[in-house]
Every structure is written in structure tokens, then in C-alpha cells.
Design a protein around this motif. Structure first.
Motif, short mmCIF file in Angstrom:
data_model
loop_
_atom_site.label_atom_id
_atom_site.label_comp_id
_atom_site.label_asym_id
_atom_site.label_seq_id
_atom_site.Cartn_x
_atom_site.Cartn_y
_atom_site.Cartn_z
N ALA A 19 8.95 0.36 -2.57
CA ALA A 19 8.58 0.87 -1.25
C ALA A 19 9.40 2.09 -0.84
N ASN A 20 10.70 2.08 -1.21
CA ASN A 20 11.57 3.19 -0.80
C ASN A 20 12.76 3.31 -1.74
N GLN A 21 13.58 4.33 -1.49
CA GLN A 21 14.72 4.62 -2.37
C GLN A 21 15.78 3.52 -2.32
N LEU A 22 16.01 2.95 -1.16
CA LEU A 22 17.01 1.89 -1.02
C LEU A 22 16.63 0.66 -1.85
N THR A 23 15.34 0.31 -1.82
CA THR A 23 14.87 -0.83 -2.60
C THR A 23 15.04 -0.56 -4.09
N ALA A 24 14.79 0.68 -4.50
CA ALA A 24 14.96 1.05 -5.90
C ALA A 24 16.41 0.86 -6.35
N LYS A 25 17.35 1.33 -5.52
CA LYS A 25 18.77 1.20 -5.87
C LYS A 25 19.20 -0.26 -5.92
N ALA A 26 18.69 -1.06 -4.98
CA ALA A 26 19.03 -2.49 -4.94
C ALA A 26 18.55 -3.20 -6.20
N GLN A 27 17.30 -2.89 -6.63
CA GLN A 27 16.75 -3.52 -7.83
C GLN A 27 17.54 -3.11 -9.07
N LEU A 28 17.94 -1.85 -9.14
CA LEU A 28 18.70 -1.37 -10.30
C LEU A 28 20.08 -2.01 -10.36
N ARG A 29 20.72 -2.18 -9.20
CA ARG A 29 22.03 -2.84 -9.17
C ARG A 29 21.93 -4.28 -9.66
N ALA A 83 0.82 -1.21 0.00
CA ALA A 83 0.00 0.00 0.00
C ALA A 83 0.85 1.26 0.00
N LYS A 84 2.17 1.13 0.41
CA LYS A 84 3.04 2.30 0.50
C LYS A 84 4.00 2.42 -0.69
N LEU A 85 3.72 1.72 -1.77
CA LEU A 85 4.59 1.80 -2.94
C LEU A 85 4.60 3.21 -3.52
N GLN A 86 5.79 3.65 -3.94
CA GLN A 86 5.95 4.99 -4.53
C GLN A 86 6.66 4.84 -5.88
N THR A 87 6.41 5.79 -6.75
CA THR A 87 7.09 5.79 -8.04
C THR A 87 8.36 6.63 -7.94
N TYR A 88 9.50 6.03 -8.36
CA TYR A 88 10.80 6.72 -8.34
C TYR A 88 11.35 6.85 -9.75
N ILE A 89 11.91 8.02 -10.05
CA ILE A 89 12.58 8.26 -11.34
C ILE A 89 14.07 8.04 -11.13
N TRP A 90 14.68 7.24 -12.00
CA TRP A 90 16.10 6.95 -11.85
C TRP A 90 16.87 7.26 -13.13
N GLU A 91 18.16 7.50 -12.96
CA GLU A 91 19.06 7.72 -14.10
C GLU A 91 20.40 7.08 -13.77
N GLY A 92 21.04 6.48 -14.75
CA GLY A 92 22.33 5.83 -14.53
C GLY A 92 22.90 5.32 -15.84
N LYS A 93 23.83 4.35 -15.73
CA LYS A 93 24.46 3.77 -16.92
C LYS A 93 24.30 2.26 -16.88
N ASP A 94 23.99 1.69 -18.08
CA ASP A 94 23.84 0.24 -18.15
C ASP A 94 25.20 -0.44 -18.30
N ARG A 95 25.19 -1.77 -18.52
CA ARG A 95 26.44 -2.53 -18.58
C ARG A 95 27.35 -2.08 -19.72
N SER A 96 26.76 -1.56 -20.80
CA SER A 96 27.57 -1.10 -21.95
C SER A 96 28.06 0.33 -21.78
N GLY A 97 27.69 0.97 -20.68
CA GLY A 97 28.15 2.33 -20.41
C GLY A 97 27.24 3.41 -20.96
N LYS A 98 26.12 3.00 -21.56
CA LYS A 98 25.18 3.98 -22.12
C LYS A 98 24.27 4.54 -21.02
N THR A 99 23.88 5.80 -21.21
CA THR A 99 22.98 6.43 -20.24
C THR A 99 21.59 5.80 -20.33
#
Length: 406
Positions: A30-40, A6-22
Motif C-alpha cells: 500500500a505504501n513505502q512504510l509497509t514495504a520497509k516493515a515487510q522487508l525488516r 485497490a491502492k497497492l503500488q509496486t516498490y523497488i527496494w535494495e538492501g542487504k540480507d542477513r549474510s550481508g550480501k546485496t
């Protein structure tokens, strides 16, 4: 889990993929930490992750329609057949969705499945969108280890069912909409236009034609009682809906009456038989026991007369009667269905025979709807002509008579 999702939030992210492209995108977590973990885990080198700002006037979410569920099931089945893991398939589906409500539902399902809950049990938590039939079929697929095949069958079932419902709704909505517009136009003419002519006629000093007098009298009544008439119509419509919702006896009477309406009743008959064939074929081929399948079919019938008939069939099958004989004893199903079921039982290909019945009656419904549309178009035009044209003739008749005297 319900509190967490029920507490899910939408986060916008930016970074580089495995090939180095933006790369950039959105995640609902649920939170920012979970977002970073999923992206990693996806191989993204995170640069920024921030919560998506809410629109000034709030986000306008669309309702989830049955066809949205059918599309979701089809996408899930396609990706699983391609070898995409279920949790990843949820991510891919969610990323391509524009409907915020549907996206939230998919993310909640993904969170449930990722935590170890089975897909069928996750779907059971959302009965508004996934009925017992849907969940039971998915559960059968999970138990047999053929989830992707079962999702494909469920998707086909949902698509065919919704397309059929859409065609019937369109066939019934078109004439009703035109008649409503005709009545509104007629009411406006009686309340706004006819009084202007009536004032002009009062200066003639001669008796008006009977037809004109009738229309002027109707106009005077409409001016005096239009609000009462509108209230009666609104109360009548709302009262009908409420009575149908609250009184099973009244709802059953409506269903039985609709089957007796010329043309419309025939379309409903054929559509229910088509739904019977497709639902029973889908559940039976999924390995669901026949008695349990018939319960699911009864729930999907959509008409009280057939609902009772299918439960009667189920009771007879439970007592040892062959399906074709039980269907024949119900006395509401066509002979073709009985014969096809008998052939299917003898040949051991009952699901194939029922599928052919469904295709046949779906085609019959298509043809009946086309014929109904072709029949209604000239009929509706005639009604519009009589209503609007009759009012115009009534108003100009005294002018024509006056011109003839002069």
C-alpha cells in the motif's frame, strides 16, 4: 479491504540480507512504510525503497487464463506440503510471476489472508477466477485441516480439465481456421484476380466455357456485394453469440445439436463424461456430501443436456435412489460409467472408480481428437484444392481451348 487493496503500488527496494550480501527486488504494497516493515521482517537491512516508475505508454497487463490459476494452485500446494506458511507462499509465488494481472491478484489474496480472512473466503471475492466448486473444495480442506492435500487435488483437477479443454478447442479450431483462410483466399481471387482474366477474355470474341462463365458471374456478384456479404457474416456471428448468451432456450438447442454432429458430438460426449468423473471424484474424496457434489458437477458439465441430466440424478439421489441407478435412469451416460459407479458404491471406493472413469474417457478423447485430426487433414486439403484449383482451371480453360484451335 477492497479500498485498501485497490491502492497497492509496486516498490523497488535494495538492501542487504542477513549474510550481508546485496539484495534487491520488488514488492506490491500500500505504501513505502509497509514495504520497509515487510522487508525488516524478512531480515533485510533496507537501503532504498522507491515506487516503480510506470512505463511511458502504460503497463500492458495480460489477461488471467484458467491455466494460470491451475499453475498458481499447484505452486501453492507444493509449498504448503513443504511446510512453507501460507502467507509466505503467496510472497514466493507472486515474486516469480511475470503476468502483472496475476501478480496483483496473488498480492490481494495475500493481503486478505494476512488480515485474518480464510483462504476460501478470500477466493470467493474473485468469482471471475475462482468458481464455487474451487472455493467449496478449498473450504472443505480448511475445515478438515488438510488444506495442502486439497489444494493438490484441486490443482490436479484444474490441470486435467484445462488440458482436456485445450485439446478439444485445438481440434475444433484447426479445421475452422483453415476453412476461413480458404474462403478468404477464394474471395480475394474472385474480387481481384478473376476480373483481370475477364478483361482478357472479352477480347477473344468467342463464347467462354460454361464453367468459366459461371466463375466470372460469381466474380461480378462478389465485386458488387462483397461489403454486404462481409456485413452479413459479421452480424451473423455476433448475432449468434448474443442469442446464445441471452436466450437459454437457444443455448440449450445449440448444446443439444452439437451432440448430434458426427465425430464432434462423440468427442463432446466423452469429454463431459470425463469431466463428470473427475469433478465428482474430487468433490466426493474431499468429503463434500454427494448431493452437494452433484450440484458442483452439474455446473462444471459444460453442456445443457448433461446439466439437466445431472440435476435429475441429484433429485433421485436426494429421494433415496442409489447413485448408479439414478445415473442409469438419466439415459445419457454410458454403461461403463454406471457399472463403475455400482462397483464403487459396493466396495466403498466410489472416488477411485470415478477417477478411473475420468482417466479412461480422457484417453478416449485424446484418441478421438487424433483420429479427427488425421481425418480432417486430407479432407481440408481436398477442399482447398477444389476451391483454389477450380478457380484456376476456370480461368485457364479458355486459354487452353484457344491454343487447341490454333
Amino acid at each position: 479491504m477492497a479500498t485498501q487493496t485497490a491502492k497497492l503500488q509496486t516498490y523497488i527496494w535494495e538492501g542487504k540480507d542477513r549474510s550481508g550480501k546485496t539484495a534487491r527486488g520488488e514488492l506490491m504494497v500500500a505504501n513505502q512504510l509497509t514495504a520497509k516493515a515487510q522487508l525488516r521482517k524478512q531480515g533485510i537491512v533496507v537501503k532504498t525503497v522507491k515506487r516503480k516508475p510506470k512505463p511511458l505508454f502504460g503497463e500492458r497487463s495480460k489477461a488471467i487464463k484458467p491455466m494460470d490459476i491451475a499453475m498458481f494452485t499447484r505452486q501453492l500446494a507444493t509449498m504448503m506440503k513443504a511446510g512453507v506458511p501460507l502467507v509466505q507462499a503467496f510472497d514466493i509465488v507472486a515474486e516469480g510471476l511475470e503476468n502483472a494481472s496475476m501478480k496483483k491478484l496473488v498480492v490481494e489474496l495475500k493481503a486478505d489472508v494476512a488480515s485474518g480472512t480464510g483462504l476460501a473466503n478470500s477466493l470467493h471475492k474473485h468469482p471471475r477466477y475462482f468458481d464455487d466448486l474451487f472455493c467449496n473444495l478449498v473450504n472443505a480442506g480448511e475445515q478438515s485441516g488438510s488444506l495442502e492435500t486439497m489444494l493438490d487435488r484441486v490443482a490436479t483437477y484444474k490441470e486435467k480439465t484445462e488440458i482436456l479443454k485445450g485439446k478439444i478447442k485445438k481440434a475444433l479450431t484447426y479445421p475452422v481456421a483453415v476453412v476461413v483462410v480458404a474462403l478468404v483466399v477464394t474471395a480475394l481471387l474472385l474480387i481481384k484476380v478473376v476480373p483481370t482474366f475477364a478483361e482478357t477474355f472479352s477480347s477473344f470474341g468467342a463464347d467462354l466455357p460454361v464453367f468459366t462463365q459461371l466463375v466470372v458471374g460469381l466474380s461480378e456478384w462478389a465485386q458488387a456485394n462483397w461489403l454486404l456479404g462481409l456485413i452479413i457474416i459479421i452480424v451473423g456471428v455476433l448475432g449468434f453469440r448474443e442469442a446464445k448468451f441471452r436466450s437459454k432456450k437457444f443455448a440449450d438447442w445449440v448444446d443439444a445439436s452439437l451432440l448430434k454432429v458426427p465425430v464432434i458430438g462423440d468427442i463432446i460426449d466423452k469429454s463431459v463424461v470425463a469431466r463428470f468423473g473427475r469433478t465428482l471424484s474430487t468433490t466426493f474424496s474431499a468429503g463434500v456430501p454427494l448431493v452437494d457434489s452433484l450440484e458442483s458437477v452439474a455446473g462444471a458439465a459444460g453442456n445443457a443436456v448433461y446439466y439437466r441430466a445431472i440435476f435429475k440424478v441429484r433429485d433421485e439421489v436426494t429421494s433415496g435412489t442409489q447413485l448408479n441407478q439414478a445415473v442409469k435412469n438419466a439415459k445419457v451416460f454410458p454403461t461403463m460409467l454406471v457399472q463403475m459407479i455400482a462397483i464403487g458404491e459396493e466396495s466403498g471406493a466410489l472416488d477411485e472408480m470415478l477417477e478411473k472413469v475420468a482417466v479412461h474417457y480422457e484417453t478416449e478423447v485424446d484418441n478421438a481428437i487424433d483420429n479427427l485430426t488425421a481425418l480432417l487433414e486430407p479432407l481440408i486439403m481436398s477442399v482447398l484444392g477444389v476451391l483454389v484449383g477450380g478457380l484456376m482451371i476456370a480461368m485457364y480453360l479458355p486459354i487452353f481451348q484457344l491454343g487447341a484451335v490454333v
